[in-house]
Design a protein around this motif. Structure first.
Motif, PDB file in Angstrom:
ATOM      1  N   THR A  19       0.825  -1.208   0.000  1.00  0.00           N
ATOM      2  CA  THR A  19       0.000   0.000   0.000  1.00  0.00           C
ATOM      3  C   THR A  19       0.859   1.259   0.000  1.00  0.00           C
ATOM      4  O   THR A  19       0.638   2.187  -0.782  1.00  0.00           O
ATOM      5  N   ILE A  20       1.866   1.272   0.854  1.00  0.00           N
ATOM      6  CA  ILE A  20       2.716   2.470   0.967  1.00  0.00           C
ATOM      7  C   ILE A  20       3.616   2.612  -0.258  1.00  0.00           C
ATOM      8  O   ILE A  20       3.777   3.703  -0.796  1.00  0.00           O
ATOM      9  N   ARG A  21       4.197   1.495  -0.712  1.00  0.00           N
ATOM     10  CA  ARG A  21       5.041   1.559  -1.910  1.00  0.00           C
ATOM     11  C   ARG A  21       4.260   2.128  -3.091  1.00  0.00           C
ATOM     12  O   ARG A  21       4.735   3.011  -3.807  1.00  0.00           O
ATOM     13  N   ASP A  22       3.066   1.584  -3.317  1.00  0.00           N
ATOM     14  CA  ASP A  22       2.251   2.024  -4.450  1.00  0.00           C
ATOM     15  C   ASP A  22       1.893   3.502  -4.327  1.00  0.00           C
ATOM     16  O   ASP A  22       1.922   4.243  -5.317  1.00  0.00           O
ATOM     17  N   ALA A  23       1.555   3.935  -3.127  1.00  0.00           N
ATOM     18  CA  ALA A  23       1.167   5.334  -2.907  1.00  0.00           C
ATOM     19  C   ALA A  23       2.329   6.279  -3.205  1.00  0.00           C
ATOM     20  O   ALA A  23       2.143   7.356  -3.773  1.00  0.00           O
ATOM     21  N   ILE A  24       3.545   5.846  -2.862  1.00  0.00           N
ATOM     22  CA  ILE A  24       4.729   6.680  -3.119  1.00  0.00           C
ATOM     23  C   ILE A  24       5.053   6.702  -4.605  1.00  0.00           C
ATOM     24  O   ILE A  24       5.295   7.756  -5.195  1.00  0.00           O
ATOM     25  N   TYR A  63      12.349   4.051   0.742  1.00  0.00           N
ATOM     26  CA  TYR A  63      11.045   4.696   0.538  1.00  0.00           C
ATOM     27  C   TYR A  63      10.725   5.707   1.635  1.00  0.00           C
ATOM     28  O   TYR A  63      10.146   6.758   1.375  1.00  0.00           O
ATOM     29  N   LEU A  64      11.069   5.366   2.869  1.00  0.00           N
ATOM     30  CA  LEU A  64      10.719   6.205   4.010  1.00  0.00           C
ATOM     31  C   LEU A  64      11.957   6.593   4.807  1.00  0.00           C
ATOM     32  O   LEU A  64      12.984   5.900   4.771  1.00  0.00           O
ATOM     33  N   THR A  65      11.827   7.694   5.527  1.00  0.00           N
ATOM     34  CA  THR A  65      12.830   8.097   6.509  1.00  0.00           C
ATOM     35  C   THR A  65      12.093   8.234   7.839  1.00  0.00           C
ATOM     36  O   THR A  65      11.116   8.980   7.935  1.00  0.00           O
ATOM     37  N   VAL A  66      12.543   7.500   8.848  1.00  0.00           N
ATOM     38  CA  VAL A  66      11.906   7.559  10.171  1.00  0.00           C
ATOM     39  C   VAL A  66      12.647   8.577  11.022  1.00  0.00           C
ATOM     40  O   VAL A  66      13.839   8.422  11.294  1.00  0.00           O
ATOM     41  N   ILE A  67      11.941   9.627  11.413  1.00  0.00           N
ATOM     42  CA  ILE A  67      12.521  10.730  12.177  1.00  0.00           C
ATOM     43  C   ILE A  67      12.014  10.666  13.622  1.00  0.00           C
ATOM     44  O   ILE A  67      10.801  10.597  13.842  1.00  0.00           O
ATOM     45  N   PRO A  68      12.924  10.683  14.616  1.00  0.00           N
ATOM     46  CA  PRO A  68      12.499  10.624  16.018  1.00  0.00           C
ATOM     47  C   PRO A  68      11.507  11.737  16.360  1.00  0.00           C
ATOM     48  O   PRO A  68      11.692  12.885  15.976  1.00  0.00           O
ATOM     49  N   VAL A  74       8.026  10.350   3.702  1.00  0.00           N
ATOM     50  CA  VAL A  74       8.490   9.854   2.409  1.00  0.00           C
ATOM     51  C   VAL A  74       9.863  10.470   2.101  1.00  0.00           C
ATOM     52  O   VAL A  74      10.042  11.677   2.171  1.00  0.00           O
ATOM     53  N   THR A  75      10.812   9.617   1.796  1.00  0.00           N
ATOM     54  CA  THR A  75      12.172  10.077   1.519  1.00  0.00           C
ATOM     55  C   THR A  75      12.221  10.889   0.226  1.00  0.00           C
ATOM     56  O   THR A  75      11.660  10.489  -0.793  1.00  0.00           O
ATOM     57  N   ALA A  76      12.872  12.022   0.308  1.00  0.00           N
ATOM     58  CA  ALA A  76      13.049  12.868  -0.877  1.00  0.00           C
ATOM     59  C   ALA A  76      14.333  12.461  -1.588  1.00  0.00           C
ATOM     60  O   ALA A  76      15.408  12.447  -0.988  1.00  0.00           O
ATOM     61  N   LEU A  77      14.221  12.111  -2.860  1.00  0.00           N
ATOM     62  CA  LEU A  77      15.395  11.751  -3.655  1.00  0.00           C
ATOM     63  C   LEU A  77      15.932  12.981  -4.367  1.00  0.00           C
ATOM     64  O   LEU A  77      15.172  13.750  -4.939  1.00  0.00           O
ATOM     65  N   SER A  78      17.228  13.132  -4.336  1.00  0.00           N
ATOM     66  CA  SER A  78      17.859  14.221  -5.080  1.00  0.00           C
ATOM     67  C   SER A  78      18.546  13.649  -6.312  1.00  0.00           C
ATOM     68  O   SER A  78      18.785  12.444  -6.406  1.00  0.00           O
ATOM     69  N   GLU A  79      18.851  14.526  -7.264  1.00  0.00           N
ATOM     70  CA  GLU A  79      19.591  14.071  -8.447  1.00  0.00           C
ATOM     71  C   GLU A  79      20.942  13.494  -8.041  1.00  0.00           C
ATOM     72  O   GLU A  79      21.423  12.529  -8.639  1.00  0.00           O
ATOM     73  N   ARG A  80      21.534  14.086  -7.007  1.00  0.00           N
ATOM     74  CA  ARG A  80      22.825  13.587  -6.536  1.00  0.00           C
ATOM     75  C   ARG A  80      22.702  12.153  -6.028  1.00  0.00           C
ATOM     76  O   ARG A  80      23.553  11.305  -6.301  1.00  0.00           O
TER      77      ARG A  80
END
Length: 237
Positions: A19-24, A63-68, A74-80
């Motif tokens: 569900t989460i993968r598809d949504a992203i 796909y995700l970044t867990v922040i305390p 949702v993890t933001a991908l950069s061109e780098r």
């Protein structure tokens, strides 16, 4: 008596992951957007424990970044990020192909052709998810044939962390067919037992994937890609 809860738990976990993968991938969940545990718990009628386990899996896949104290976003991908990933992937898999060209048996090469025939069928059907799984089988076969366990471990660790950009790249229009066509060239290099050619072709294939994804990211942000379309470059490859 203990098996049923475990089986149900795994099924729910897989549903949450999908569900989460598809949504992203479909853009329903945007980079930086929070993925709420309470909403998922209510939707699936379960506790937050399997949801948190799914979050950890999705974090390992990029796909995700867990922040305390904030939760999962949702993890933001950069061109780098994309450039660095595909640069490393090209080097490692290219070397694996170089070694595999010396080690692959005729039966292995027949298996590669069979896998690629299946990929052609999936590309025609537009089945990205199954294509992605079978595509991995193609690469895993020649990577194992390289005969270097540490190399295989490194590649596996790298690609597991970047499942998201790889799947996103394969989802782009025309990308699956490009992959099938490039695989055919790689197979021919293996048949000729040509390490240099196999290495170069695998590196080019990785480069194509990275460039296509970067161009797609640029268009989504309303920017024109700095390089000409990869599809236009294919005549030179």
């Amino acid at each position: 008596m203990k098996k049923k809860p475990i089986e149900r738990h795994q099924t729910l976990r897989e549903k949450i992951l999908e569900t989460i993968r598809d949504a992203i991938l479909c853009g329903v969940l945007k980079p930086g957007e929070k993925v709420a545990e309470p909403e998922l718990a209510e939707r699936f009628g379960i506790s937050r424990t399997p949801i948190r386990e799914a979050f950890r899996q999705l974090e390992s896949e990029g796909y995700l970044t867990v922040i305390p104290r904030r939760g999962a976003v949702v993890t933001a991908l950069s061109e780098r990020d994309v450039k660095e990933f595909y640069a490393i992937k090209a080097i490692l898999e290219g070397y694996a192909a170089r070694m595999a060209a010396k080690n692959l048996s005729d039966r292995d090469i027949d298996r590669l052709e069979s896998i690629n025939d299946k990929l052609q069928q999936l590309a025609n059907e537009g089945d990205v998810k199954t294509f992605y799984r079978v595509h991995n089988e193609f690469h895993e076969l020649f990577i194992r044939a390289a005969g270097n366990e540490k190399l295989a471990e490194l590649i596996n660790q790298l690609v597991m962390k970047f499942n998201r950009p790889r799947l996103a790249s394969l989802s782009l229009p025309g990308r699956m067919q490009i992959s099938v066509d490039e695989h055919r060239k790689i197979i021919e290099a293996f048949k000729r037992r040509n390490p240099d050619e196999a290495d170069n072709l695998v590196r080019k294939t990785a480069s194509i994937g990275g460039q296509l994804l970067i161009q797609s990211m640029a268009r989504e942000e309303g920017r024109e890609p700095t390089e000409k379309s990869v599809l236009d470059q294919m005549v030179d490859i």
